[in-house]
Design a protein around this motif. Structure first.
Motif, PDB file in Angstrom:
ATOM      1  N   LYS A  14      14.920   0.210   9.326  1.00 20.10           N
ATOM      2  CA  LYS A  14      14.790  -1.230   9.547  1.00 20.10           C
ATOM      3  C   LYS A  14      16.119  -1.931   9.294  1.00 20.10           C
ATOM      4  CE  LYS A  14      12.195  -5.300   7.974  1.00 20.10           C
ATOM      5  NZ  LYS A  14      11.150  -5.797   7.027  1.00 20.10           N
ATOM      6  N   GLN A  15      16.808  -1.534   8.220  1.00 14.84           N
ATOM      7  CA  GLN A  15      18.112  -2.129   7.917  1.00 14.84           C
ATOM      8  C   GLN A  15      19.143  -1.740   8.973  1.00 14.84           C
ATOM      9  OE1 GLN A  15      18.722  -4.337   5.805  1.00 14.84           O
ATOM     10  NE2 GLN A  15      20.924  -4.370   5.437  1.00 14.84           N
ATOM     11  N   GLU A  16      19.075  -0.506   9.467  1.00 11.77           N
ATOM     12  CA  GLU A  16      19.990  -0.072  10.529  1.00 11.77           C
ATOM     13  C   GLU A  16      19.792  -0.895  11.794  1.00 11.77           C
ATOM     14  OE1 GLU A  16      20.843   4.655   9.747  1.00 11.77           O
ATOM     15  OE2 GLU A  16      18.875   4.088  10.505  1.00 11.77           O
ATOM     16  N   ARG A  17      18.541  -1.139  12.167  1.00 15.78           N
ATOM     17  CA  ARG A  17      18.266  -1.950  13.358  1.00 15.78           C
ATOM     18  C   ARG A  17      18.755  -3.381  13.167  1.00 15.78           C
ATOM     19  NH1 ARG A  17      13.275   0.781  13.066  1.00 15.78           N
ATOM     20  NH2 ARG A  17      12.212  -1.078  12.317  1.00 15.78           N
ATOM     21  N   LYS A  18      18.547  -3.912  11.977  1.00 15.58           N
ATOM     22  CA  LYS A  18      18.952  -5.290  11.674  1.00 15.58           C
ATOM     23  C   LYS A  18      20.473  -5.432  11.800  1.00 15.58           C
ATOM     24  CE  LYS A  18      18.730  -8.699   7.894  1.00 15.58           C
ATOM     25  NZ  LYS A  18      20.175  -8.796   7.577  1.00 15.58           N
ATOM     26  N   LEU A  19      21.203  -4.505  11.198  1.00 15.11           N
ATOM     27  CA  LEU A  19      22.658  -4.596  11.215  1.00 15.11           C
ATOM     28  C   LEU A  19      23.228  -4.260  12.584  1.00 15.11           C
ATOM     29  CD1 LEU A  19      23.689  -3.154   7.726  1.00 15.11           C
ATOM     30  CD2 LEU A  19      23.421  -5.527   8.442  1.00 15.11           C
ATOM     31  N   SER A  20      22.543  -3.386  13.323  1.00 18.05           N
ATOM     32  CA  SER A  20      22.987  -3.084  14.673  1.00 18.05           C
ATOM     33  C   SER A  20      22.936  -4.328  15.548  1.00 18.05           C
ATOM     34  CB  SER A  20      22.104  -1.987  15.284  1.00 18.05           C
ATOM     35  OG  SER A  20      22.495  -1.694  16.599  1.00 18.05           O
ATOM     36  N   ALA A  21      21.950  -5.191  15.271  1.00 13.86           N
ATOM     37  CA  ALA A  21      21.816  -6.438  16.031  1.00 13.86           C
ATOM     38  C   ALA A  21      22.785  -7.507  15.544  1.00 13.86           C
ATOM     39  CB  ALA A  21      20.388  -6.958  15.938  1.00 13.86           C
ATOM     40  N   GLU A  22      23.104  -7.504  14.254  1.00 14.18           N
ATOM     41  CA  GLU A  22      23.909  -8.572  13.665  1.00 14.18           C
ATOM     42  C   GLU A  22      25.406  -8.280  13.627  1.00 14.18           C
ATOM     43  OE1 GLU A  22      20.558 -10.172  10.436  1.00 14.18           O
ATOM     44  OE2 GLU A  22      22.430  -9.261   9.763  1.00 14.18           O
ATOM     45  N   ALA A  23      25.761  -7.037  13.337  1.00 10.81           N
ATOM     46  CA  ALA A  23      27.163  -6.695  13.095  1.00 10.81           C
ATOM     47  C   ALA A  23      27.992  -6.826  14.368  1.00 10.81           C
ATOM     48  CB  ALA A  23      27.274  -5.282  12.542  1.00 10.81           C
ATOM     49  N   PRO A  24      29.176  -7.420  14.271  1.00 11.40           N
ATOM     50  CA  PRO A  24      30.021  -7.592  15.465  1.00 11.40           C
ATOM     51  C   PRO A  24      30.634  -6.296  15.973  1.00 11.40           C
ATOM     52  CG  PRO A  24      31.159  -8.364  13.501  1.00 11.40           C
ATOM     53  CD  PRO A  24      29.759  -8.045  13.082  1.00 11.40           C
ATOM     54  N   ASN A  25      30.712  -5.271  15.119  1.00 17.34           N
ATOM     55  CA  ASN A  25      31.269  -3.984  15.524  1.00 17.34           C
ATOM     56  C   ASN A  25      30.750  -2.889  14.603  1.00 17.34           C
ATOM     57  OD1 ASN A  25      33.072  -3.960  13.139  1.00 17.34           O
ATOM     58  ND2 ASN A  25      34.139  -5.591  14.251  1.00 17.34           N
ATOM     59  N   PHE A  26      31.053  -1.637  14.961  1.00 16.83           N
ATOM     60  CA  PHE A  26      30.531  -0.502  14.206  1.00 16.83           C
ATOM     61  C   PHE A  26      31.175  -0.394  12.827  1.00 16.83           C
ATOM     62  CE2 PHE A  26      29.505   4.302  14.220  1.00 16.83           C
ATOM     63  CZ  PHE A  26      28.278   4.043  13.633  1.00 16.83           C
ATOM     64  N   ILE A  27      32.420  -0.853  12.684  1.00 11.52           N
ATOM     65  CA  ILE A  27      33.072  -0.821  11.375  1.00 11.52           C
ATOM     66  C   ILE A  27      32.307  -1.689  10.384  1.00 11.52           C
ATOM     67  CG2 ILE A  27      35.146  -1.537  10.101  1.00 11.52           C
ATOM     68  CD1 ILE A  27      36.806  -0.701  12.510  1.00 11.52           C
ATOM     69  N   ASP A  28      31.965  -2.899  10.812  1.00 11.92           N
ATOM     70  CA  ASP A  28      31.224  -3.812   9.950  1.00 11.92           C
ATOM     71  C   ASP A  28      29.837  -3.256   9.646  1.00 11.92           C
ATOM     72  OD1 ASP A  28      31.050  -6.495   8.652  1.00 11.92           O
ATOM     73  OD2 ASP A  28      29.390  -6.729  10.048  1.00 11.92           O
ATOM     74  N   GLU A  29      29.199  -2.670  10.657  1.00 13.51           N
ATOM     75  CA  GLU A  29      27.869  -2.083  10.465  1.00 13.51           C
ATOM     76  C   GLU A  29      27.925  -0.946   9.444  1.00 13.51           C
ATOM     77  OE1 GLU A  29      24.548   0.395  13.080  1.00 13.51           O
ATOM     78  OE2 GLU A  29      26.021  -0.853  14.109  1.00 13.51           O
ATOM     79  N   ALA A  30      28.931  -0.066   9.571  1.00 15.31           N
ATOM     80  CA  ALA A  30      29.058   1.068   8.652  1.00 15.31           C
ATOM     81  C   ALA A  30      29.325   0.595   7.228  1.00 15.31           C
ATOM     82  CB  ALA A  30      30.172   2.006   9.120  1.00 15.31           C
ATOM     83  N   TYR A  31      30.167  -0.428   7.093  1.00 11.79           N
ATOM     84  CA  TYR A  31      30.468  -0.969   5.771  1.00 11.79           C
ATOM     85  C   TYR A  31      29.218  -1.558   5.113  1.00 11.79           C
ATOM     86  CZ  TYR A  31      32.103  -4.180   2.173  1.00 11.79           C
ATOM     87  OH  TYR A  31      32.254  -4.857   0.985  1.00 11.79           O
ATOM     88  N   ARG A  32      28.491  -2.363   5.873  1.00 15.02           N
ATOM     89  CA  ARG A  32      27.311  -3.025   5.311  1.00 15.02           C
ATOM     90  C   ARG A  32      26.193  -2.028   5.014  1.00 15.02           C
ATOM     91  NH1 ARG A  32      26.601  -8.135   9.256  1.00 15.02           N
ATOM     92  NH2 ARG A  32      24.723  -8.488   7.997  1.00 15.02           N
ATOM     93  N   MET A  33      26.068  -0.973   5.814  1.00 16.90           N
ATOM     94  CA  MET A  33      25.088   0.070   5.520  1.00 16.90           C
ATOM     95  C   MET A  33      25.491   0.846   4.269  1.00 16.90           C
ATOM     96  SD  MET A  33      22.318   0.179   7.260  1.00 16.90           S
ATOM     97  CE  MET A  33      21.796   1.775   6.603  1.00 16.90           C
ATOM     98  N   THR A  34      26.788   1.050   4.068  1.00 19.69           N
ATOM     99  CA  THR A  34      27.267   1.726   2.858  1.00 19.69           C
ATOM    100  C   THR A  34      26.895   0.925   1.615  1.00 19.69           C
ATOM    101  OG1 THR A  34      29.127   2.737   4.050  1.00 19.69           O
ATOM    102  CG2 THR A  34      29.305   2.610   1.656  1.00 19.69           C
ATOM    103  N   VAL A  35      27.135  -0.375   1.662  1.00 14.60           N
ATOM    104  CA  VAL A  35      26.799  -1.249   0.532  1.00 14.60           C
ATOM    105  C   VAL A  35      25.288  -1.244   0.282  1.00 14.60           C
ATOM    106  CG1 VAL A  35      26.792  -3.640  -0.300  1.00 14.60           C
ATOM    107  CG2 VAL A  35      28.817  -2.717   0.846  1.00 14.60           C
ATOM    108  N   TYR A  36      24.514  -1.347   1.374  1.00 12.61           N
ATOM    109  CA  TYR A  36      23.047  -1.363   1.256  1.00 12.61           C
ATOM    110  C   TYR A  36      22.528  -0.070   0.635  1.00 12.61           C
ATOM    111  CZ  TYR A  36      18.232  -0.643   2.847  1.00 12.61           C
ATOM    112  OH  TYR A  36      16.894  -0.345   2.902  1.00 12.61           O
ATOM    113  N   LEU A  37      22.995   1.072   1.124  1.00 15.66           N
ATOM    114  CA  LEU A  37      22.502   2.368   0.646  1.00 15.66           C
ATOM    115  C   LEU A  37      22.946   2.645  -0.785  1.00 15.66           C
ATOM    116  CD1 LEU A  37      23.112   4.322   3.945  1.00 15.66           C
ATOM    117  CD2 LEU A  37      20.877   4.014   2.864  1.00 15.66           C
TER     118      LEU A  37
END
Length: 282
Positions: A14-37
């Motif tokens: 669910k968090q991956e889908r949310k960030l995939s929709a929100e994050a402007p690029n994969f770098i930001d998505e990977a960073y935010r998923m790292t913090v979340y996990l």
């Protein structure tokens, strides 16, 4: 650990889908998923140290399944963030060589530290007869010639082999990520040159396609909602021979535009109803 594995995985997805929709690029998505996990793992650790396990079966299940799935994803996203932030300019030989070297390093690590180990064969075979040995606290056997980092692990929250499972999970994810980077079939700009698909192309505006992509994502219409915006958009870019480079910002502009925020979907509904009426009258 009372929370079942499927619930943990569902929360992460669910968090991956949310960030995939929100994050402007994969770098930001990977960073935010790292913090979340990392935060998720920290909270789980606090619960375990505070409450312990109800029985041995719960302890084994946690270190065999639950923790490795969280830690494996954490290792993966952290690695992807490091790879992406050090990546040369996109396309060209330097770009391809960079990812080829990353893949070569991953394969070397696999050969040296994973595939030839007794534990890897045990894990891959699906055996359970030594689960209590591998996934119980306090059972670290130093005669096995373990990696030196074992001396730094928290013995209240690790059996050492739960980390091994997490690395296997992470390495498989990283391998898929790197092979996708190196596979030109995954690149829409390359497929735009494919003569076999020249008769299939998008004739509406890019904003219309972005609107459709987000609508399908919001309705969980593809793969039961398990695909993120980026993956869905890649499929549509390949299928319709169009390059979408500003999906995130375009969507946010749609949310604030005057009048209807769903212009294309409104038009689709109108066109379909009109078509149905023509069919009935025909």
């Amino acid at each position: 650990m009372k929370q079942p594995l499927h619930t943990i995985i569902a929360e992460i997805q669910k968090q991956e889908r949310k960030l995939s929709a929100e994050a402007p690029n994969f770098i930001d998505e990977a960073y935010r998923m790292t913090v979340y996990l990392q935060e998720l793992l920290h909270n789980v650790k606090e619960d375990i140290i505070k409450d312990g396990f109800a029985n041995k079966a719960e302890e084994i299940r946690f270190f065999k399944q639950i923790k490795p799935n969280i830690l494996g994803k954490l290792i993966y996203y952290n690695k992807v963030y490091r790879i992406e932030t050090a990546c040369p300019a996109e396309n060209g030989h330097l770009y391809q060589n960079y990812f080829a070297l990353q893949l070569q390093g991953l394969q070397q690590e696999y050969k040296e530290h994973i595939c030839n180990s007794d534990f890897y064969r045990y894990y891959r075979s699906g055996r359970t007869d030594r689960d209590e040995h591998y996934y119980s606290l306090g059972n670290i056997n130093y005669y096995d010639g373990l990696n030196s980092f074992v001396f730094e692990i928290d013995t209240k929250f690790s059996t050492y082999f739960d980390y091994k499972v997490a690395k296997i999970i992470a390495n498989e994810l990283i391998y898929n990520y790197l092979t996708t980077k190196l596979n030109p079939e995954q690149t829409p700009d390359v497929l735009l040159q494919n003569a076999d698909a020249k008769d299939i192309f998008w004739t509406q505006t890019k904003n219309a396609l972005i609107e459709l992509i987000y609508a399908l994502h919001a309705a969980d219409a593809l793969s039961h909602g398990k695909l993120g915006i980026r993956k869905i958009s890649t499929v549509f870019q390949i299928l319709f021979r169009i390059s979408l480079t500003d999906i995130h910002n375009s969507f946010h502009r749609m949310k604030t535009r005057a009048g209807s925020r769903t212009l294309f979907l409104d038009q689709l509904k109108y066109s379909l109803e009109e078509y149905m009426d023509r069919e009935d009258n025909g």
